[in-house]
Every structure is written in structure tokens, then in C-alpha cells.
Design a protein around this motif. Sequence first.
Motif, PDB file in Angstrom:
ATOM      1  N   THR A   1       0.866  -1.174   0.000  1.00 50.29           N
ATOM      2  CA  THR A   1       0.000   0.000   0.000  1.00 50.29           C
ATOM      3  C   THR A   1       0.907   1.230   0.000  1.00 50.29           C
ATOM      4  OG1 THR A   1      -1.738  -1.119   1.224  1.00 50.29           O
ATOM      5  CG2 THR A   1      -1.736   1.281   1.349  1.00 50.29           C
ATOM      6  N   ILE A   2       0.628   2.148  -0.906  1.00 43.83           N
ATOM      7  CA  ILE A   2       1.457   3.369  -0.953  1.00 43.83           C
ATOM      8  C   ILE A   2       0.592   4.592  -0.669  1.00 43.83           C
ATOM      9  CG2 ILE A   2       2.741   4.904  -2.510  1.00 43.83           C
ATOM     10  CD1 ILE A   2       4.219   2.612  -3.534  1.00 43.83           C
ATOM     11  N   ILE A   3       1.061   5.394   0.267  1.00 43.81           N
ATOM     12  CA  ILE A   3       0.390   6.649   0.597  1.00 43.81           C
ATOM     13  C   ILE A   3       1.378   7.762   0.286  1.00 43.81           C
ATOM     14  CG2 ILE A   3      -0.896   7.889   2.414  1.00 43.81           C
ATOM     15  CD1 ILE A   3      -1.686   4.934   2.225  1.00 43.81           C
ATOM     16  N   HIS A   4       0.933   8.790  -0.366  1.00 42.76           N
ATOM     17  CA  HIS A   4       1.860   9.893  -0.581  1.00 42.76           C
ATOM     18  C   HIS A   4       1.322  11.174   0.061  1.00 42.76           C
ATOM     19  CE1 HIS A   4      -0.129  12.510  -3.536  1.00 42.76           C
ATOM     20  NE2 HIS A   4      -0.694  11.418  -3.984  1.00 42.76           N
ATOM     21  N   GLY A   5       2.238  12.066   0.345  1.00 42.37           N
ATOM     22  CA  GLY A   5       1.842  13.348   0.937  1.00 42.37           C
ATOM     23  C   GLY A   5       2.386  14.483   0.103  1.00 42.37           C
ATOM     24  N   ILE A   6       2.366  14.300  -1.219  1.00 39.42           N
ATOM     25  CA  ILE A   6       2.989  15.274  -2.121  1.00 39.42           C
ATOM     26  C   ILE A   6       1.936  16.228  -2.672  1.00 39.42           C
ATOM     27  CG2 ILE A   6       4.357  15.539  -4.246  1.00 39.42           C
ATOM     28  CD1 ILE A   6       5.240  12.551  -3.726  1.00 39.42           C
ATOM     29  N   LYS A   7       2.163  17.517  -2.475  1.00 42.38           N
ATOM     30  CA  LYS A   7       1.180  18.500  -2.958  1.00 42.38           C
ATOM     31  C   LYS A   7       1.698  19.136  -4.241  1.00 42.38           C
ATOM     32  CE  LYS A   7      -0.737  19.405   1.595  1.00 42.38           C
ATOM     33  NZ  LYS A   7      -0.838  20.308   2.731  1.00 42.38           N
ATOM     34  N   GLY A   8       1.753  18.327  -5.270  1.00 43.25           N
ATOM     35  CA  GLY A   8       2.231  18.828  -6.561  1.00 43.25           C
ATOM     36  C   GLY A   8       1.659  18.002  -7.688  1.00 43.25           C
ATOM     37  N   LEU A   9       1.973  18.392  -8.911  1.00 41.68           N
ATOM     38  CA  LEU A   9       1.491  17.680 -10.097  1.00 41.68           C
ATOM     39  C   LEU A   9       2.684  17.340 -10.987  1.00 41.68           C
ATOM     40  CD1 LEU A   9      -1.503  20.074 -10.859  1.00 41.68           C
ATOM     41  CD2 LEU A   9      -1.685  17.792  -9.881  1.00 41.68           C
ATOM     42  N   ILE A  10       2.453  16.446 -11.940  1.00 45.91           N
ATOM     43  CA  ILE A  10       3.543  16.045 -12.834  1.00 45.91           C
ATOM     44  C   ILE A  10       3.120  16.304 -14.278  1.00 45.91           C
ATOM     45  CG2 ILE A  10       5.015  14.113 -13.585  1.00 45.91           C
ATOM     46  CD1 ILE A  10       5.551  14.440 -10.697  1.00 45.91           C
ATOM     47  N   HIS A  11       4.068  16.828 -15.035  1.00 42.74           N
ATOM     48  CA  HIS A  11       3.817  17.078 -16.452  1.00 42.74           C
ATOM     49  C   HIS A  11       3.920  15.758 -17.219  1.00 42.74           C
ATOM     50  CE1 HIS A  11       5.493  17.983 -20.514  1.00 42.74           C
ATOM     51  NE2 HIS A  11       4.424  18.752 -20.507  1.00 42.74           N
ATOM     52  N   ALA A  12       2.969  15.524 -18.154  1.00 40.15           N
ATOM     53  CA  ALA A  12       3.010  14.283 -18.944  1.00 40.15           C
ATOM     54  C   ALA A  12       2.541  14.571 -20.367  1.00 40.15           C
ATOM     55  CB  ALA A  12       2.110  13.247 -18.295  1.00 40.15           C
ATOM     56  N   LYS A  13       2.625  13.552 -21.217  1.00 37.71           N
ATOM     57  CA  LYS A  13       2.170  13.687 -22.612  1.00 37.71           C
ATOM     58  C   LYS A  13       1.023  12.708 -22.850  1.00 37.71           C
ATOM     59  CE  LYS A  13       5.627  16.282 -24.433  1.00 37.71           C
ATOM     60  NZ  LYS A  13       5.427  17.550 -25.098  1.00 37.71           N
ATOM     61  N   ASP A  14       0.023  13.119 -23.629  1.00 36.30           N
ATOM     62  CA  ASP A  14      -1.048  12.184 -23.967  1.00 36.30           C
ATOM     63  C   ASP A  14      -0.665  11.412 -25.227  1.00 36.30           C
ATOM     64  OD1 ASP A  14      -1.498  13.806 -26.121  1.00 36.30           O
ATOM     65  OD2 ASP A  14      -3.376  14.642 -25.407  1.00 36.30           O
ATOM     66  N   ILE A  15      -1.613  10.580 -25.746  1.00 40.70           N
ATOM     67  CA  ILE A  15      -1.237   9.730 -26.891  1.00 40.70           C
ATOM     68  C   ILE A  15      -0.895  10.532 -28.148  1.00 40.70           C
ATOM     69  CG2 ILE A  15      -2.372   7.574 -26.238  1.00 40.70           C
ATOM     70  CD1 ILE A  15      -4.665   8.425 -28.171  1.00 40.70           C
ATOM     71  N   MET A  16      -1.404  11.754 -28.235  1.00 39.88           N
ATOM     72  CA  MET A  16      -1.062  12.588 -29.392  1.00 39.88           C
ATOM     73  C   MET A  16       0.158  13.460 -29.085  1.00 39.88           C
ATOM     74  SD  MET A  16      -3.153  11.769 -31.778  1.00 39.88           S
ATOM     75  CE  MET A  16      -2.804  13.013 -32.978  1.00 39.88           C
ATOM     76  N   GLN A  17       0.867  13.117 -28.019  1.00 40.65           N
ATOM     77  CA  GLN A  17       2.064  13.851 -27.595  1.00 40.65           C
ATOM     78  C   GLN A  17       1.759  15.295 -27.188  1.00 40.65           C
ATOM     79  OE1 GLN A  17       5.039  12.201 -27.052  1.00 40.65           O
ATOM     80  NE2 GLN A  17       3.668  10.518 -27.551  1.00 40.65           N
ATOM     81  N   ASN A  18       0.521  15.545 -26.784  1.00 40.20           N
ATOM     82  CA  ASN A  18       0.177  16.873 -26.265  1.00 40.20           C
ATOM     83  C   ASN A  18       0.505  16.927 -24.777  1.00 40.20           C
ATOM     84  OD1 ASN A  18      -0.964  17.831 -28.704  1.00 40.20           O
ATOM     85  ND2 ASN A  18      -2.770  16.571 -28.289  1.00 40.20           N
ATOM     86  N   ASP A  19       0.769  18.153 -24.297  1.00 39.12           N
ATOM     87  CA  ASP A  19       1.061  18.312 -22.868  1.00 39.12           C
ATOM     88  C   ASP A  19      -0.184  18.031 -22.052  1.00 39.12           C
ATOM     89  OD1 ASP A  19       3.747  19.243 -23.092  1.00 39.12           O
ATOM     90  OD2 ASP A  19       2.927  21.102 -23.923  1.00 39.12           O
ATOM     91  N   THR A  20      -0.004  17.338 -20.963  1.00 43.28           N
ATOM     92  CA  THR A  20      -1.121  17.107 -20.054  1.00 43.28           C
ATOM     93  C   THR A  20      -0.590  17.032 -18.615  1.00 43.28           C
ATOM     94  OG1 THR A  20      -3.081  15.772 -19.670  1.00 43.28           O
ATOM     95  CG2 THR A  20      -1.122  14.572 -20.294  1.00 43.28           C
ATOM     96  N   ILE A  21      -1.517  16.875 -17.688  1.00 42.79           N
ATOM     97  CA  ILE A  21      -1.130  16.868 -16.277  1.00 42.79           C
ATOM     98  C   ILE A  21      -1.508  15.533 -15.662  1.00 42.79           C
ATOM     99  CG2 ILE A  21      -1.743  17.841 -14.024  1.00 42.79           C
ATOM    100  CD1 ILE A  21      -2.170  20.527 -15.404  1.00 42.79           C
ATOM    101  N   LYS A  22      -0.645  15.020 -14.823  1.00 47.11           N
ATOM    102  CA  LYS A  22      -1.009  13.816 -14.070  1.00 47.11           C
ATOM    103  C   LYS A  22      -0.845  14.094 -12.587  1.00 47.11           C
ATOM    104  CE  LYS A  22      -0.434  10.083 -17.317  1.00 47.11           C
ATOM    105  NZ  LYS A  22       0.196   8.820 -17.626  1.00 47.11           N
TER     106      LYS A  22
END
Lengths: 344, 556
Positions: free
Chosen positions: A103-124
Motif C-alpha cells: 500500500t502506498i500513501i503519498h503526501g505530495i502537494k504537486g502535479l507532474i507534467h506528462a504527454k497524452d497519446i497525441m504527444q500533447n502536454d497534459t497533467i497527471k
Amino acid sequence: MDSKNMYHKPSIGVVGAGRFGTAIANLLAKKHNVLLYARRKSVVTTMQIQKKSAKQILHPNITPTNQLSVIAKKCETIFIMVSATGLPSCIQALAPYLSPYHTIIHGIKGLIHAKDIMQNDTIKTISQIITDASVVVKIGCISGPNLVRELEAKQPAATVVASKFEEVNKTVQQLLRSVQFQVYSSHDIIGVELCGALKNIIAIAAGCLSGMQYGDNTKALLISRGMVEMIYIGKALGASIAPFIGLAGIGDLVATCANHSSRNFSFGYQLAQGKAVKDILTEIQETVEGIHTVQMVKKYVQKQPIRAPITEIVYRMIFEQLPAHHALHILMKYPFHVDVDFLQ
Amino acid sequence: MSLINQVFQSFSQKKKQKEWPLVKMNQQRAAFLQEVIQESVQNMLTEDESTAGLREKISQTLYREKIRLNKKLWKVDTKAKILFWQQMEKMFHQSQQKKNYEEMLQKIMYHYVYEIAGNFRPSYYRVAEKIVEYGFARLLNASQLGGLRYLFSKKYQLKDKIQIIGATEDLKKLAKIGTIVMVPTHFSHLDSALIGWVIKTLGLPPFIYGAGLNLFNIKIFAYFMNSLGVYKIDRRKKNLLYLTALKAYANLTLQKQCHSLFYPGGTRSRSGMLEKTLKLGLLSTTITAQRNNYQKYGKNAPKIFIVPVVFNYHFVLEAPMLIQQHLLLEGVGKKFQEQDFYSKSYKILRFLGKFFTKDSEMCISIGHAMDLLGNAVDAKGNSYTSEGKYVDTYEYFMSGEKNDTVKKKEDQYTQTMSQAIIRAYYKINCVFTSHLVAFVAFRLIKKQHASLDFKHLFGLSSKEHTLDYDIFYRQVQKIYQKIMLLYQSKAIQVSPIMLHQNMDYIICHGLKHVGMYHSKRPLIKDSQGNITTQSLSTLYYYHNRLMGYGLEKYVS
């Protein structure tokens, strides 16, 4: 509980020995043995010798380590308490040792930059990154007004644990709940994660207002409009409204916007006084999550049919050197007419 | 082939068939159905043991059944069934004690389970196999070569017309060591016949699958399906008792290691889009069955594998009706007279004739097998993460949690699985030329009338839908390039024509094939050489096939 009587209890892992990580490790150590991980061997050695981490005295039930394999082997429940920027490399290093029962619990108050299938910028969100990178399915997060200084002073406080798995929520409640520390639960993990991350943008803006010596009327205006903006962005990213009006949302927002020692607030405060971003960051010496978050969210909202004026203005102040007074002027002229309509 | 060889082959085939789990299960049919009844009753009682709770559930079921029977009846709603519910209602009014309600529960579950259950007969299966294999092949030859005198020609085989692509070799191996659950997309009633042919062609043992009870109204379907391990799903029945019986049936067949097929979308896609949300009820039985397997046999229990399947057509017979239903639901369309294209046996044969006489093609994409949490599975049945790390799936199910959280956890597992299936659909979706031209044409028409909402857009006359060919050509080219980027990053599949032909050929082929048998064609070239449509709604249906990839923003 005496540590000598706890040898048979399963250990809890905490990855990240920063201020918040150490504070959580201390809370957990009241009832359990805790393995506290720091990446650098020298930090672990210092912890072992001085019995201190991030200027906090370590509970006797805490054992420092710099081996992730040991954490994964000995602990079924692992708290990840690193910065959002440090997470991808951290989870990449930890993932080979993880199994489906963890079980993993995180306490991180941030977001990560990612790419969707069309290589567009998105957020995870952080939980989405952990899901993608590991076999673990039981993932949760803790978020809320948890100012470390107050936790250290054992003042009454609370947090929200969020997971799609009821079992995870119950585990965290059992692990962390105490007379001084209340733990509420939610099933909207995306919503709770977004509350924690998006409030940092508003905290920077609140710092700016204080830096310009404005009073509580102005701050109340910012907090309420900031809240509306957070909800619109949160809804676009798949969250429900509920977490935003709870402890992890409005609770955390109020606490951060009133706290001068908050990194995001402090950053905004100095920015309004005309200091250069580079100089402020050198002085703070710690990660200001709001800077990365505002960058990602600004890019995201540009492609969405939503308006996020505070985010855009904070972005311009940080990256385009827009003066604070000019920024406030733009916001005050912004053509908003309806107070709240998202609850309909 | 010598006679001895033929006899030997037939003998070994029959021996193999005896080992099929479906045959084994059917040999003890009565005992198996009794097990299903008991499981269903037990599940109901575990949920709420109180007399009031039980009374409430039975009362709701009786009420719903009464409402259903007062509506238009189907052929399958026999007098005996109506009588049964009348008796139950009478019994309900005379009951007061818990044991009376339990007795009623037993009877209702018995009624439902026997209604749901299929009755697999290997001899019928063999006949159906031959009909599909030889019947279709004869029809194909007669139509392609020009007349009845070619009826027995062997020039064309069904394989020439229908392509199967994907991880078929692994599937055959996995079918021997575990239980396969195929989860296809659902666009047409033809899907069920096609998947039967795929199973036979790949040399897989028979699959058990649920079919809408309405299909049993048609004699030709009812005759074969009753004997092909097909179980009946009556979508009119939404009561808890019926759904519990249905789930228990599906769960126990999986535990008996019968390969199964679910349409997780629940019904045919009305919009023509790949399914974006799945019905979780039947899918969740796979998780329950896997847990039960692990509880019974431990770590080495047989695994259940999920295999996504996507049907790709140039033409869907029911498209005009389905899209009308979709638009009506969206508040855009007008009420219309529903046509059931498969209502009569001769209509089905007529369609098949059409299909074989015209130059159409189909492609069935078989996805990589996954475990129940969406991890990839190799030919030996081992699960691996995308990074290649081995995963012990036993740990997902047996990590020592308490009973009250198991159901909630497994609901979440079902969600995770459904998301993995949807991702796989998008990955193995095979783009045909017709999908490409339909997508671009509709997007351009929509863009031409950007100020109109859907309701007004569909109200325009066909003259207002005309597109300049050169503009259309350039946009097709642009979207084609984007699709090829997706193909290179393994986010989609494309047909061989898309891969190997030039743009002129692709567009020409697409225009010729998109919805080719519809009386109102979705796309045609007009006398000036421009592109227009005779049915914007049908064009919208075929266009929807490429939605979900974010391609629309590239049509400018």
C-alpha cells in the motif's frame, strides 16, 4: 507504546526525510516501528548519530535507512513524502521492489507534467504516476492543513486520507489517528490531490497581497475567488467538488494563505516586493511546488474552456516579470459577474 | 486423405471435445445448475438476512415482473412463465414467515437459472461450425465468381474476406492453461456470428456467452444458440434477484474453466464510437471467480485471462437505426419507427448475401491477453508490468484483508480492469479508409457550420453539406499523417490499404466503401466532383469511430 514491545508489529516505511516526511514518521512511530529512508548515505549516518532529521528529534522507534529494497521488503505500507519533482526518479527506483500487496500513501502537494497519446502536454496527479510506474493498486494520499511547525509542537490538527480503496483509508486512519491528530477519509483521491496542489498557486498570490501590505478584505476576496478557480480546474481534471469544500480544500487553503512561514506564501511575499525569482529561491533553499504547478496548470487551462485568471496572473508575475500592482489591477478589472455558480 | 486418416481424425476430435470444460460441465448440467441456484440464494441471504429485507426484495421482483408482463410480450414469454409469476404473487400474499420467503426465493432462483442456462450439445456445435465454415464459404464463392454454378468452388475462403489480426498464437496457448474471457466491442448483431467463426478458425474450444433473450425470438438463432453454450440475458429484467442469478451463473462457469465471452459495453454501440464506459456487473464476476479459484486451489490456481477484441467494419447494417437512437437520447433526433434488421431469419440471409456479393471487408483485431488488473500476460500465463517486471497476481487477491473491504476492493479492481480494456480497444482499433474519410468529412461539415448546434446541423439540407474536393483531400492527408504517427507509437492499428496505398487510392477506396449498402449513402462524389452526403446522421456514425484520439483539433 514501548518500543521493546513492538518488535512483532509490521514496520511502516517513510520515503523522504524532509520536514514533512520526518513529522509523519514521528507520528507513525508512536504506534509502530518506522523505517525512514533518505537517499544520501551521509544524511542517514547523521540521523543515526544525532537522532535528528530535518531539525526534528527522531522517535526511538524510527530506524533510518538508505536502502529502498529494505523498505519494500519489511513494510507493507509505505509513505512517500518527497517533492513532486523528485517523485518520478524515486518511484522508478522503488518500483522494482514493490508487489501487489503493498500500500502506498503519498503526501505530495504537486502535479507532474506528462504527454497524452497525441504527444500533447497534459497533467497527471501523483497517484496516477505511481499507478503507471508500479504494480501497486492500493494507493492513497494524505493532504490537509498540516503545517510542520504546529505538528512538531503537538498542536491539534487533522488531515484527509483519500483512496479509492476503503481498506487504504482505514489503514491510514488506524496508523495516524491520535488525540492530537484527526484523520478524515475521502474516496476522491484525484480531488484531494488537486486541492493540495492547486492551493499552492493561490498561496503564492496571497503572499503577494501581504507583500503589498493589503489587509484581510483583499485576502478574503482572493481566497474565495481562488477557491472557485480551483474547483473549475479540478472539475476539468476529473475531480468532484466535495474535496474542495472540505479540510483538504478550503481548510488547507485558509491555513496556507495565512501562514508566513509557508514556502509558497513566502515566495509570493518576496516576489511582490520586487525580488528576483532566482534570488528568492536561493534564499528559501527548498522546493516551492507552486512554481511548477502554475506552469503546468497555465498550459493546461489554455486548451480548456475554463477561465483561470489568478493562475494566469501568477504565471505572468513569475515568468514574465509582471509587477505585482499591475497584476492586481488586471485581476480587479476582470469581468466576473457571478459569485458562485458551480454548485448548480 | 485416406479413409483411415479421416476416421482417426474424427475420433481424436471427439476425444478432444470430451475434454472441453464446457462439455464436462454440461454432462453434469443438473448438478451444476443446482450449484448456481444455491450460490444465488446464498448471495441474496448473505446480503441481508432479515425477514423484512427478504420480503422487500421478493416484493420488488414481483412488482417489476408484473409491470414487465403487462407490457408487450415477446415470443419467449410463454404462458407457463406468466402462470409462474401469478403463482408466486399468490404465494407472496399468503406468506408471513421467513421460511416461506426462503422457499419463494428458491423457486424464483430456480426459474431464473433455468431460463438463463444454456444447453451445450457437441453435435449441434459441430453442425453450426460447418454451417458457418462451409455455408459462408459457398455463398462467398457463388457471389464472387458469378452464379450458383460456382457454389462448390473452393477458390475463395472466408479468410480472404475477414482478416484476423493480433496476438492469436498466444491466445491458443493460453486457452490450454487458463480460462479466456473475450471482451469484444459490440457494433452489430453480426458480431456474435463472426466471433464464433474466429473461435473456430483459431482452433479454440467453444466459448460460453450471453446473448440478449430477444435474439431467441428469431427461430434460426434460437435453434443454434440453445445448443451452443449461449446463455440468455433478458435486459428487461433489472431486479436484484435476476441479476444475482445471472452473476452466479457467469461466476460458476468461469470457475469450471469454461472460456467465456462478454460484451462489456452491454449493448451495441449506438453512436458508432468505441466503448468509453463498460458495464461492470458481468465483468466483476471474473474477479470473484479468480478469487474463488485462489481460495480453492491456492497460488497455482488456474488464471483468468482477459482478451479484448475489436470488430472493424466498413459497413454496419443497423447503423442508420442505431445513430437515430443515439441522437434521440442526446435530444437531437426525432422519434422514428424502429426497424429490427434481424427480426426475421430471411432478412439475415439476405444481408449475408449482400455482404458477400459486394466488395466489403472486415477485420477482427485480437488484443494481447491481460490479467484481471490489466497487466500483460505472456504465452505461459505469467503477468508482467509494462517495465517487464514479473507480477504475482495471487498477491492482489490474497493480501489478508478483512471481509468487509473485499467487495469494495474488488469493485475497484473491476474499474481498473474496465479502464485497461478501454485502453486496449483504442490501441487495437484498426482504421479503415472509410473511417478516415467519414471522420474528415463530418468534421469539415461541422466546421463549416460552427455556429450551429447539433440539432440545427442535422436539420440542414444535403446541399448545405457539400465540401470542396481539394479542401477535403488536403484535410484527409493531414489526418492520415496524424493517424500514422499514432500507428508508429502503437496507439492504433491501420488496414493494409492505409499502409501501402497512395492518398488518391485511399480516398477513392474510403468513399466507395463507407456504409456501402445503405440506401442513403453517408458519402458520395456529386456531379461536380465535390463531396456530399445523403445522410448526415449515418456519416456521423461512421465518423465517430475515430473519436477519442484527439484528432478533431487537427481538422482546420
